[in-house]
Design a protein around this motif. Structure first.
Motif, short mmCIF file in Angstrom:
data_model
loop_
_atom_site.label_atom_id
_atom_site.label_comp_id
_atom_site.label_asym_id
_atom_site.label_seq_id
_atom_site.Cartn_x
_atom_site.Cartn_y
_atom_site.Cartn_z
N THR A 204 0.80 -1.22 0.00
CA THR A 204 0.00 0.00 0.00
C THR A 204 0.84 1.28 0.00
N THR B 260 2.14 -2.52 -10.42
CA THR B 260 1.46 -1.30 -9.99
C THR B 260 0.28 -1.05 -10.91
N SER B 261 -0.76 -0.54 -10.32
CA SER B 261 -1.87 -0.03 -11.12
C SER B 261 -2.16 1.34 -10.51
N THR B 262 -3.08 2.06 -11.07
CA THR B 262 -3.38 3.37 -10.49
C THR B 262 -3.89 3.22 -9.06
N GLU B 263 -4.50 2.09 -8.80
CA GLU B 263 -5.13 1.87 -7.50
C GLU B 263 -4.18 1.30 -6.45
N SER B 264 -3.29 0.41 -6.88
CA SER B 264 -2.55 -0.33 -5.87
C SER B 264 -1.23 -0.89 -6.37
N ARG B 265 -0.40 -1.28 -5.41
CA ARG B 265 0.85 -1.97 -5.71
C ARG B 265 0.81 -3.33 -5.05
N THR B 266 1.35 -4.31 -5.73
CA THR B 266 1.35 -5.67 -5.19
C THR B 266 2.69 -6.35 -5.48
#
Ligand SMILES: Nc1ncnc2c1ncn2[C@@H]1O[C@H](COP(=O)(O)OP(=O)(O)O)[C@@H](O)[C@H]1O
Ligand SMILES: [Mg+2]
Length: 148
Positions: free
Chosen positions: A7, A125-131
Motif C-alpha cells: 500500500t 502497480t496499477s493506479t489503485e494499488s501496488r502488489t
C-alpha cells in the motif's frame, strides 16, 4: 504463490523486514517488474534490514552491481537493465555470488544464467494499488515462503 499488497512505503519496509529474517547465504532473489514498479525500493529496505538503517543503498542502475557485507553475509545487488548480453555477467562477478545473497533487478537479462532455485518477486502497480507476488522455484523456496 503469495500475494502481498504494498500500500505504501512503510508496508514495503515491513515486508522487506519479514523477508530479511528468512534469507540465507546462497539465496537468489529475482526482482521483476517494469520501470518504477518498486524493485530498488524493496532492495533498499531489505539491505537496510540486514545492514542497519543508516546504510546508504545507491541504485545499481549505472554500476550494475553494488556489494555489501552484512557480517558474514555478502550481498550483491544487481540491476541488469543495461547489460546487452548475459556474457557480460562473468566480468561483473556473477559466478562469485553463490555464497552470498543476490538481489537482481531485470533478471530476465541473465537469461539461462538465472539459477533454478530462486525466489521470484514480481512487483506490479496499477493506479489503485501496488502488489508483490512471490513465487518460489525449487523445493527449498517453495517451503520457505510459507514461513513468511
Ligand atoms: N510501496 C510503495 N508505495 C508508494 N511508492 C512506492 C512504493 N514502492 C516504491 N515506490 C516509489 O516508486 C518509485 C519507483 O520505485 P523504484 O524502486 O525506483 O522502482 P524500480 O526499481 O522498480 O524502477 C519511487 O519513487 C518509490 O519511492
Ligand atoms: Mg530499479
Amino acid at each position: 504463490m503469495i500475494s502481498e499488497p504494498l500500500t505504501d512505503l512503510s508496508t514495503t519496509r515491513l515486508f522487506a523486514q519479514r523477508l530479511a529474517r528468512l534469507v540465507q547465504p546462497g539465496d537468489f532473489i529475482a526482482l521483476r517488474g517494469g520501470l518504477g514498479a518498486g524493485k530498488t525500493t524493496f532492495a533498499r529496505f531489505l539491505i537496510s534490514a540486514l545492514m542497519g538503517e543508516e546504510t546508504v543503498v545507491p541504485s545499481p542502475t549505472y554500476t550494475i552491481v553494488q556489494t555489501y557485507n552484512a557480517g558474514d553475509l555478502e550481498i550483491f545487488h544487481f540491476d541488469l537493465y543495461r547489460i546487452e548480453t548475459p556474457d557480460e555477467l562473468e566480468e561483473l562477478g556473477w559466478d562469485d555470488t553463490y555464497n552470498g545473497l543476490s538481489l537482481v533487478e531485470w533478471p530476465q537479462h541473465a537469461d539461462d544464467r538465472l539459477p533454478r532455485n530462486r525466489l521470484d518477486i514480481e512487483f506490479s502497480t496499477s493506479t489503485e494499488s501496488r502488489t508483490a507476488t512471490l513465487v518460489g522455484h525449487g523445493e527449498y523456496w517453495q517451503s520457505r515462503i510459507n514461513e513468511l
